[in-house]
Design a protein around this motif. Structure first.
Motif, PDB file in Angstrom:
ATOM      1  N   ILE A  37       0.832  -1.204   0.000  1.00  8.22           N
ATOM      2  CA  ILE A  37       0.000   0.000   0.000  1.00  8.22           C
ATOM      3  C   ILE A  37       0.866   1.254   0.000  1.00  8.22           C
ATOM      4  O   ILE A  37       0.549   2.238  -0.677  1.00  8.22           O
ATOM      5  CB  ILE A  37      -0.999  -0.024   1.178  1.00  8.22           C
ATOM      6  N   ARG A  38       1.985   1.217   0.705  1.00  5.28           N
ATOM      7  CA  ARG A  38       2.912   2.363   0.670  1.00  5.28           C
ATOM      8  C   ARG A  38       3.425   2.589  -0.745  1.00  5.28           C
ATOM      9  O   ARG A  38       3.555   3.736  -1.193  1.00  5.28           O
ATOM     10  CB  ARG A  38       4.094   2.138   1.611  1.00  5.28           C
ATOM     11  N   GLU A  39       3.729   1.523  -1.453  1.00  8.86           N
ATOM     12  CA  GLU A  39       4.181   1.668  -2.845  1.00  8.86           C
ATOM     13  C   GLU A  39       3.096   2.322  -3.700  1.00  8.86           C
ATOM     14  O   GLU A  39       3.397   3.151  -4.563  1.00  8.86           O
ATOM     15  CB  GLU A  39       4.573   0.312  -3.428  1.00  8.86           C
ATOM     16  N   LEU A  40       1.845   1.950  -3.478  1.00 11.97           N
ATOM     17  CA  LEU A  40       0.732   2.573  -4.206  1.00 11.97           C
ATOM     18  C   LEU A  40       0.653   4.066  -3.905  1.00 11.97           C
ATOM     19  O   LEU A  40       0.448   4.876  -4.810  1.00 11.97           O
ATOM     20  CB  LEU A  40      -0.591   1.890  -3.863  1.00 11.97           C
ATOM     21  N   PHE A  41       0.812   4.419  -2.643  1.00 12.93           N
ATOM     22  CA  PHE A  41       0.830   5.842  -2.283  1.00 12.93           C
ATOM     23  C   PHE A  41       1.981   6.560  -2.990  1.00 12.93           C
ATOM     24  O   PHE A  41       1.789   7.643  -3.553  1.00 12.93           O
ATOM     25  CB  PHE A  41       0.962   6.034  -0.767  1.00 12.93           C
ATOM     26  N   ASP A  42       3.161   5.979  -2.952  1.00 10.11           N
ATOM     27  CA  ASP A  42       4.318   6.610  -3.592  1.00 10.11           C
ATOM     28  C   ASP A  42       4.066   6.847  -5.078  1.00 10.11           C
ATOM     29  O   ASP A  42       4.406   7.899  -5.619  1.00 10.11           O
ATOM     30  CB  ASP A  42       5.582   5.773  -3.392  1.00 10.11           C
ATOM     31  N   GLN A  43       3.471   5.865  -5.743  1.00 11.84           N
ATOM     32  CA  GLN A  43       3.129   6.027  -7.163  1.00 11.84           C
ATOM     33  C   GLN A  43       2.075   7.126  -7.339  1.00 11.84           C
ATOM     34  O   GLN A  43       2.150   7.922  -8.272  1.00 11.84           O
ATOM     35  CB  GLN A  43       2.616   4.711  -7.741  1.00 11.84           C
ATOM     36  N   ALA A  44       1.106   7.175  -6.438  1.00 13.41           N
ATOM     37  CA  ALA A  44       0.047   8.180  -6.529  1.00 13.41           C
ATOM     38  C   ALA A  44       0.613   9.592  -6.361  1.00 13.41           C
ATOM     39  O   ALA A  44       0.174  10.524  -7.041  1.00 13.41           O
ATOM     40  CB  ALA A  44      -1.032   7.911  -5.485  1.00 13.41           C
ATOM     41  N   PHE A  45       1.580   9.749  -5.488  1.00 10.02           N
ATOM     42  CA  PHE A  45       2.177  11.072  -5.288  1.00 10.02           C
ATOM     43  C   PHE A  45       2.847  11.572  -6.569  1.00 10.02           C
ATOM     44  O   PHE A  45       2.895  12.767  -6.822  1.00 10.02           O
ATOM     45  CB  PHE A  45       3.181  11.063  -4.144  1.00 10.02           C
ATOM     46  N   VAL A  46       3.334  10.639  -7.392  1.00  7.05           N
ATOM     47  CA  VAL A  46       3.955  11.012  -8.665  1.00  7.05           C
ATOM     48  C   VAL A  46       2.887  11.261  -9.728  1.00  7.05           C
ATOM     49  O   VAL A  46       2.918  12.280 -10.427  1.00  7.05           O
ATOM     50  CB  VAL A  46       4.937   9.910  -9.137  1.00  7.05           C
ATOM     51  N   HIS A  47       1.915  10.344  -9.850  1.00  2.00           N
ATOM     52  CA  HIS A  47       0.914  10.437 -10.925  1.00  2.00           C
ATOM     53  C   HIS A  47      -0.175  11.473 -10.665  1.00  2.00           C
ATOM     54  O   HIS A  47      -0.763  11.992 -11.611  1.00  2.00           O
ATOM     55  CB  HIS A  47       0.268   9.077 -11.173  1.00  2.00           C
ATOM     56  N   CYS A  48      -0.462  11.731  -9.418  1.00  2.29           N
ATOM     57  CA  CYS A  48      -1.498  12.705  -9.051  1.00  2.29           C
ATOM     58  C   CYS A  48      -0.775  13.842  -8.330  1.00  2.29           C
ATOM     59  O   CYS A  48      -0.729  13.885  -7.099  1.00  2.29           O
ATOM     60  CB  CYS A  48      -2.552  12.049  -8.165  1.00  2.29           C
ATOM     61  N   ASP A  49      -0.220  14.728  -9.122  1.00  7.23           N
ATOM     62  CA  ASP A  49       0.777  15.673  -8.623  1.00  7.23           C
ATOM     63  C   ASP A  49       0.282  16.687  -7.595  1.00  7.23           C
ATOM     64  O   ASP A  49       1.076  17.279  -6.885  1.00  7.23           O
ATOM     65  CB  ASP A  49       1.477  16.375  -9.779  1.00  7.23           C
ATOM     66  N   THR A  50      -1.011  16.884  -7.453  1.00  3.31           N
ATOM     67  CA  THR A  50      -1.511  17.821  -6.436  1.00  3.31           C
ATOM     68  C   THR A  50      -1.881  17.118  -5.134  1.00  3.31           C
ATOM     69  O   THR A  50      -2.273  17.773  -4.167  1.00  3.31           O
ATOM     70  CB  THR A  50      -2.744  18.590  -6.953  1.00  3.31           C
ATOM     71  N   MET A  51      -1.735  15.813  -5.093  1.00  4.85           N
ATOM     72  CA  MET A  51      -2.204  15.047  -3.943  1.00  4.85           C
ATOM     73  C   MET A  51      -1.574  15.517  -2.631  1.00  4.85           C
ATOM     74  O   MET A  51      -2.285  15.731  -1.638  1.00  4.85           O
ATOM     75  CB  MET A  51      -1.938  13.561  -4.158  1.00  4.85           C
ATOM     76  N   LEU A  52      -0.265  15.694  -2.591  1.00  5.72           N
ATOM     77  CA  LEU A  52       0.374  16.094  -1.336  1.00  5.72           C
ATOM     78  C   LEU A  52      -0.006  17.511  -0.910  1.00  5.72           C
ATOM     79  O   LEU A  52      -0.110  17.798   0.277  1.00  5.72           O
ATOM     80  CB  LEU A  52       1.894  15.941  -1.432  1.00  5.72           C
ATOM     81  N   THR A  53      -0.228  18.380  -1.869  1.00  3.49           N
ATOM     82  CA  THR A  53      -0.702  19.727  -1.538  1.00  3.49           C
ATOM     83  C   THR A  53      -2.095  19.644  -0.924  1.00  3.49           C
ATOM     84  O   THR A  53      -2.396  20.324   0.071  1.00  3.49           O
ATOM     85  CB  THR A  53      -0.704  20.625  -2.787  1.00  3.49           C
ATOM     86  N   HIS A  54      -2.941  18.782  -1.480  1.00  2.12           N
ATOM     87  CA  HIS A  54      -4.279  18.584  -0.918  1.00  2.12           C
ATOM     88  C   HIS A  54      -4.201  17.983   0.490  1.00  2.12           C
ATOM     89  O   HIS A  54      -4.977  18.362   1.373  1.00  2.12           O
ATOM     90  CB  HIS A  54      -5.129  17.700  -1.826  1.00  2.12           C
ATOM     91  N   VAL A  55      -3.271  17.068   0.694  1.00  2.00           N
ATOM     92  CA  VAL A  55      -3.075  16.473   2.021  1.00  2.00           C
ATOM     93  C   VAL A  55      -2.749  17.572   3.037  1.00  2.00           C
ATOM     94  O   VAL A  55      -3.342  17.639   4.118  1.00  2.00           O
ATOM     95  CB  VAL A  55      -1.944  15.417   1.994  1.00  2.00           C
TER      96      VAL A  55
END
Length: 153
Positions: free
Chosen positions: A59-77
């Motif tokens: 699941i951590r790997e999925l998150f890491d991939q999501a942070f790259v592919h969904c580039d605004t995700m961490l800003t939203h977090v």
């Protein structure tokens, strides 16, 4: 903004370790051993979503991939952390939000499911949705687009 939130989280974590040494291991493994907000968030939420079949590492790997592919995700977090801290009287620190509040965790798990959905990984997105519902008691369809600055209580 997310770097400011991360710096404040680390500051609050160090203060908590000084005040409550019994939580030191938890705080180190969840916050202080990580180099960034994304790493800490993925560790915390993945360990809650993991089950006997799908590991926290996966699941951590999925998150890491999501942070790259969904580039605004961490800003939203970061915006979500700030929103909860600003609006919820029970959220007395950023650290409390990221460590303990299941509404916050549910939104972040949904962000992962939504990213997977957009990548046409629908079955995996549904799996994350199902685990989120089981673990946090919140059920959001993975295709549902949410904004930022979200607070679930």
């Amino acid at each position: 903004m997310r770097h400011e939130i991360w710096n404040k989280l680390r500051e609050e974590a160090n203060e908590l370790v000084s005040r409550e040494p019994l939580l030191a291991s938890h705080v180190y493994s969840s916050i202080l051993n990580h180099e960034c907000l994304g790493s800490a968030l993925s560790f915390i939420v993945a360990n809650k979503l993991a089950d006997a079949v799908v590991s926290a590492f996966t699941i951590r790997e999925l998150f890491d991939q999501a942070f790259v592919h969904c580039d605004t995700m961490l800003t939203h977090v970061a915006n979500d952390i700030k929103a909860v801290k600003d609006r919820d009287p029970a959220a007395d620190s950023y650290l409390n939000v990221i460590l303990n509040l299941k509404g916050f965790h549910a939104i972040q798990a949904h962000r992962l499911a939504y990213c997977l959905w957009r990548q046409d990984r629908k079955e995996l997105a549904r799996f994350i949705q199902s685990r989120t519902s089981e673990v946090f008691g919140v059920d959001i369809h993975p295709a549902c687009k949410v904004g930022h600055g979200i607070m679930f209580d």
